[in-house]
Design a protein around this motif. Structure first.
Motif, short mmCIF file in Angstrom:
data_model
loop_
_atom_site.label_atom_id
_atom_site.label_comp_id
_atom_site.label_asym_id
_atom_site.label_seq_id
_atom_site.Cartn_x
_atom_site.Cartn_y
_atom_site.Cartn_z
N SER A 93 12.95 -46.00 26.04
CA SER A 93 12.27 -46.66 24.92
C SER A 93 13.20 -47.11 23.79
N GLY A 94 14.48 -47.31 24.10
CA GLY A 94 15.38 -47.93 23.12
C GLY A 94 15.68 -47.06 21.92
N ARG A 95 15.99 -45.76 22.15
CA ARG A 95 16.31 -44.84 21.04
C ARG A 95 17.81 -44.74 20.78
N MET A 96 18.61 -45.44 21.57
CA MET A 96 20.07 -45.31 21.53
C MET A 96 20.65 -45.74 20.17
N PRO A 97 21.33 -44.82 19.44
CA PRO A 97 21.98 -45.26 18.20
C PRO A 97 23.16 -46.18 18.54
N LEU A 98 23.23 -47.34 17.89
CA LEU A 98 24.28 -48.31 18.24
C LEU A 98 25.65 -47.82 17.78
N SER A 99 25.68 -46.75 16.98
CA SER A 99 26.97 -46.18 16.56
C SER A 99 27.46 -45.09 17.53
N SER A 100 26.74 -44.87 18.63
CA SER A 100 27.12 -43.80 19.56
C SER A 100 28.54 -43.99 20.05
N ARG A 110 30.07 -49.84 30.09
CA ARG A 110 29.03 -49.09 29.38
C ARG A 110 27.71 -49.76 29.72
N ILE A 111 26.78 -48.97 30.27
CA ILE A 111 25.54 -49.54 30.81
C ILE A 111 24.35 -48.75 30.28
N ILE A 112 23.36 -49.47 29.73
CA ILE A 112 22.16 -48.80 29.22
C ILE A 112 20.98 -49.18 30.13
N ILE A 113 20.26 -48.14 30.61
CA ILE A 113 19.08 -48.36 31.45
C ILE A 113 17.87 -48.30 30.53
N ARG A 114 17.09 -49.37 30.50
CA ARG A 114 15.97 -49.45 29.55
C ARG A 114 14.73 -50.04 30.19
N GLY A 115 13.62 -49.94 29.43
CA GLY A 115 12.36 -50.52 29.88
C GLY A 115 12.22 -51.96 29.44
N LYS A 116 12.80 -52.31 28.29
CA LYS A 116 12.77 -53.71 27.87
C LYS A 116 14.03 -54.05 27.08
N SER A 117 14.31 -55.34 27.02
CA SER A 117 15.58 -55.80 26.47
C SER A 117 15.61 -55.72 24.94
N SER A 118 16.76 -55.34 24.39
CA SER A 118 17.00 -55.50 22.95
C SER A 118 18.51 -55.56 22.74
N PRO A 119 18.98 -56.06 21.56
CA PRO A 119 20.40 -56.34 21.38
C PRO A 119 21.28 -55.10 21.55
N LEU A 120 22.46 -55.31 22.09
CA LEU A 120 23.46 -54.25 22.27
C LEU A 120 24.81 -54.80 21.82
N PRO A 121 25.76 -53.91 21.48
CA PRO A 121 27.09 -54.40 21.10
C PRO A 121 27.71 -55.21 22.24
N ASN A 122 28.64 -56.09 21.87
CA ASN A 122 29.34 -56.93 22.84
C ASN A 122 29.90 -56.13 23.99
N GLY A 123 29.69 -56.63 25.20
CA GLY A 123 30.31 -56.01 26.37
C GLY A 123 29.50 -54.86 26.94
N VAL A 124 28.46 -54.41 26.25
CA VAL A 124 27.62 -53.33 26.79
C VAL A 124 26.56 -53.97 27.69
N GLU A 125 26.46 -53.46 28.94
CA GLU A 125 25.52 -54.05 29.89
C GLU A 125 24.17 -53.37 29.79
N GLU A 126 23.14 -54.15 30.12
CA GLU A 126 21.77 -53.64 30.04
C GLU A 126 21.13 -53.79 31.41
#
Ligand SMILES: NC(=O)c1ccc[n+]([C@@H]2O[C@H](COP(=O)([O-])OP(=O)(O)OC[C@H]3O[C@@H](n4cnc5c(N)ncnc54)[C@H](OP(=O)(O)O)[C@@H]3O)[C@@H](O)[C@H]2O)c1
Length: 232
Positions: A93-100, A110-126
């Protein structure tokens, strides 16, 4: 049994299909953290080295968002020599702090598994996968990562994430590192759907190694499960 056998299982696994190892560090009373979430460190140096060696033998490390929020881990290889694996977070549900800290650019994917798309820092895959009742099927996660060119995975925690992978039969080997420490309260380790008789408990073939400073490694082959078979 020599501890190097534990790494041979990873190295000898074919890269033609996914291979999943899960590791859990716990106390004698089966806790992975205190009730406040403090867990550094239950295991001692040899077990921490062991964890870093596993990281160096896999393509990707997978953690649940709970661990990222509690520990802000780096998930890199620093206690031993080896390459940093890709870092994967399950965050439905997109709880990832972008400062992690694990999002920092250091050459590893770096890959985030999510239910829906939202912005991530450059180069981080979704990777977007279906969420049903708050759950993403662990086998879908592994298959999606395999299609991204990753084959060997370490599911590093926490307990909820590892438990879901085990209950979906998505784990090949489980390393439980037991520290002779009694916490007496706190967060439990593996929790699976309840069974009423111990005959239904999982009884994997297991290799046991006492590490140099006294923690004990149980290296369990979850593809060798016998249910309802007693050898006593
Ligand atoms: N002893 C050890 O070896 C070890 C290792 C790592 C962490 N830890 C400790 O463990 C604690 C955190 O563990 P935890 O069990 O609370 O949390 P966790 O397993 O790190 O994260 C659980 C959360 O991740 C998401 N998640 C994981 N798998 C999912 C799936 N298949 N489908 C959908 N969502 C999934 C869910 O997020 P949502 O809640 O957003 O739905 C879930 O609530 C911390 O205290 C940490 O220090 C110990």
């Amino acid at each position: 049994v020599s501890v190097s056998a534990a790494f041979a299982h990873i190295d000898e696994a074919s890269s033609d299909r996914p291979f999943v190892i899960a590791q859990l560090g716990q106390s004698l009373d089966g806790r992975i953290a205190t009730l406040t979430g403090h867990s550094r460190y239950i295991n001692r140096n040899a077990a921490l080295d062991h964890l870093h060696k596993i990281r160096a033998h896999v393509d990707a490390v997978i953690v649940g968002i709970g661990t990222v929020i509690a520990d802000d881990p780096l998930l890199n290889v620093r206690r031993v020599i080896g390459e940093n694996p890709a870092r994967v977070v399950i965050d439905p549900s997109g709880r990832m702090p972008l400062s992690s800290r694990l999002l920092y650019e250091d050459g590893a994917r770096r890959i985030i598994i999510r239910g829906k798309s939202s912005p991530l820092p450059n180069g981080v895959e979704e990777v977007i996968l279906p969420v049903e009742n708050g759950m993403i099927n662990p086998n879908f996660i592994i298959n999606a990562l395999f299609s991204l060119g990753l084959a060997k995975f370490l599911v590093e925690g926490g307990a909820k994430t590892i438990s879901q992978f085990i209950s979906h039969n998505a784990v090949d080997r489980l390393h439980v590192l037991v520290a002779p420490m009694i916490i007496g309260s706190g967060k439990p380790g593996i929790e699976l759907p309840p069974i009423s008789v111990v005959d239904d408990a999982l009884r994997p073939l297991t290799e046991v190694t006492i590490l140099s400073d006294g923690d004990v490694l149980f290296d369990c082959n979850l593809r060798s499960l016998t249910k309802g078979v007693s050898d006593v």
